[in-house]
Design an enzyme around this catalytic site. Structure first.
Site, PDB file in Angstrom:
ATOM      1  N   LYS A  40      -2.998  29.807  -6.839  1.00 61.87           N
ATOM      2  CA  LYS A  40      -3.093  28.393  -6.407  1.00 61.87           C
ATOM      3  C   LYS A  40      -4.034  27.340  -6.569  1.00 61.87           C
ATOM      4  CE  LYS A  40      -5.963  30.833  -2.620  1.00 61.87           C
ATOM      5  NZ  LYS A  40      -5.719  31.816  -1.615  1.00 61.87           N
ATOM      6  N   TYR A 264     -30.040   6.340  -6.422  1.00 58.72           N
ATOM      7  CA  TYR A 264     -29.631   5.737  -4.969  1.00 58.72           C
ATOM      8  C   TYR A 264     -30.630   6.416  -4.043  1.00 58.72           C
ATOM      9  CZ  TYR A 264     -25.438   4.363  -6.861  1.00 58.72           C
ATOM     10  OH  TYR A 264     -24.529   3.509  -7.723  1.00 58.72           O
TER      11      TYR A 264
END
Ligand SMILES: *Cc1c(COP(=O)(O)O)cnc(C)c1O
Length: 371
Positions: A40, A264
């Protein structure tokens, strides 16, 4: 290390290690047990097209996916073995699932009635597995009320439009709880099994952790996932071969004065004259933002700290202590370099998550390179 690559950053997948891991599973469960590798989420982010051939090493009975689209993609790749869709899917997808000959998993009598209807209309025999909820809680028939649903299920499944191909449950803590809860769930499943008897197909319960820790629970089939892809499963003692490496290039070097702010939020400030290297990877590639001011990378086989916040496209490492770094050099964020290694699980721990999320989070911007 795929050093000759032109990319700014990439994921390396060792197919050799992947094959070793599936063979280790085969070794543990023996030849009579069916193996359903879970592929998956595009084989846990590695790319199902990349890994499919290597999984054949264990002679799988079939494959496990989570969505109808994933199942259809496997059919497009030419897979003709059973494909089981393990997550609940909307009724709207039943027709498409049936057309691709996918086996769906059911958690309610209503869903079986729907599957019957669609199978009848399409004149195709729909296959299904029954999920039993023994404690996971998110899906499955409640093990407590098997006397009620077991009987009805058997009656409905008797019609020859559908095939009850298997019955299974899923453990919630097999990676962290060696003892009681996994055994309790297993016991509940066995009780359910005794009540169901005949006509209910193969039984399967084990994920990776359970295969390693409780091989006696292997039943008719097992569903390995993370172990195949190189993720550690806690308390088992048996470690998988590492499969995935994550690399990025040095794209800039900077010599900075004391008190230079970085990134940042200016969450890092140089403590003196420092040398920084900018690496071409960021959270836009799936590198966890949590590793800002926290994680490490390997350059020339030496651990160097990540400083400042992780940006979308870059991170910065402090290489003040390391001589000879050049633009274009390769940094290792997961994997080996020289004698050193940063493991997938180390990164997951620092990011306060699990290896599954790190792998499935690697974005399409990173080329997958097979080595
Ligand atoms: C994903 C999944 C597995 C595999 O679990 P791992 O911990 O990756 O081995 C097994 N069974 C079901 C139903 C799953 O959804």
């Amino acid at each position: 290390m795929a050093n000759n690559l032109l990319s700014r950053s990439w994921v390396e997948i060792s197919l050799d290690s992947l094959s070793k891991n599936v063979l280790a599973v085969r070794e543990l469960v023996g030849n009579d047990c069916r193996i359903i590798p879970m592929i998956k989420a595009d084989a846990y982010g590695l790319g199902v097209d990349n890994v499919l051939a290597s999984l054949e090493a264990c002679n799988p009975w079939g494959f496990g996916v989570a969505t109808v689209a994933e199942g259809c993609h496997l059919r497009d790749l030419g897979v003709d073995k059973p494909i089981v869709v393990f997550s609940p899917i909307p009724y709207q997808s039943y027709r498409e699932a049936l057309a691709a000959d996918l086996t769906i998993t059911l958690s309610s009598l209503e869903s079986l009635e729907r599957w019957l209807c669609v199978s009848k209309e399409s004149r195709t025999c729909g296959r299904f597995h029954v999920e039993v909820d023994t404690g996971m809680g998110r899906a499955g028939f409640d093990w407590n009320t098997v006397d009620y649903w077991g009987e009805k299920l058997r009656m409905l499944a008797k019609r020859d439009q559908v095939v009850w191909e298997g019955t299974y449950t899923h453990f919630h803590s097999s990676d962290t709880d060696l003892g009681s809860s996994t055994e309790i769930q297993y016991e509940r499943f066995c009780k359910t099994q005794r009540k169901l008897s005949q006509g209910d197909g193969m039984y399967h319960v084990c994920n990776s952790a359970a295969i390693l820790v409780k091989p006696s629970f292997r039943a008719d089939g097992v569903r390995p996932g993370i172990f195949i892809y190189g993720g550690n499963v806690g308390m088992s003692g048996q470690e998988p071969e590492p499969v995935v490496s994550l690399r990025a290039r040095v794209v800039l070097l900077r010599d900075v004065e004391k008190n230079t702010t970085l990134g940042y939020g200016a969450s890092y400030r140089s403590k003196g004259q420092e040398r920084w290297a900018v690496l071409s990877i960021g959270y836009g590639d799936g590198f966890p933002r949590k590793l800002g001011n926290r994680g490490e990378t390997l350059i020339h086989g030496i651990r160097v700290p990540i400083i400042g916040r992780v940006s979308m496209d870059t991170i910065v490492v402090n290489i003040t202590e390391l001589q000879g770094v050049k633009i274009g050099d390769v940094a290792t964020l997961i994997g080996k370099d020289g004698g050193q290694a940063i493991t997938l699980d180390e990164v997951a721990d620092l990011a306060e998550t699990v290896s599954y999320e790190i792998l499935t989070g690697l974005t399409p911007r990173l080329p997958r390179v097979l080595v």
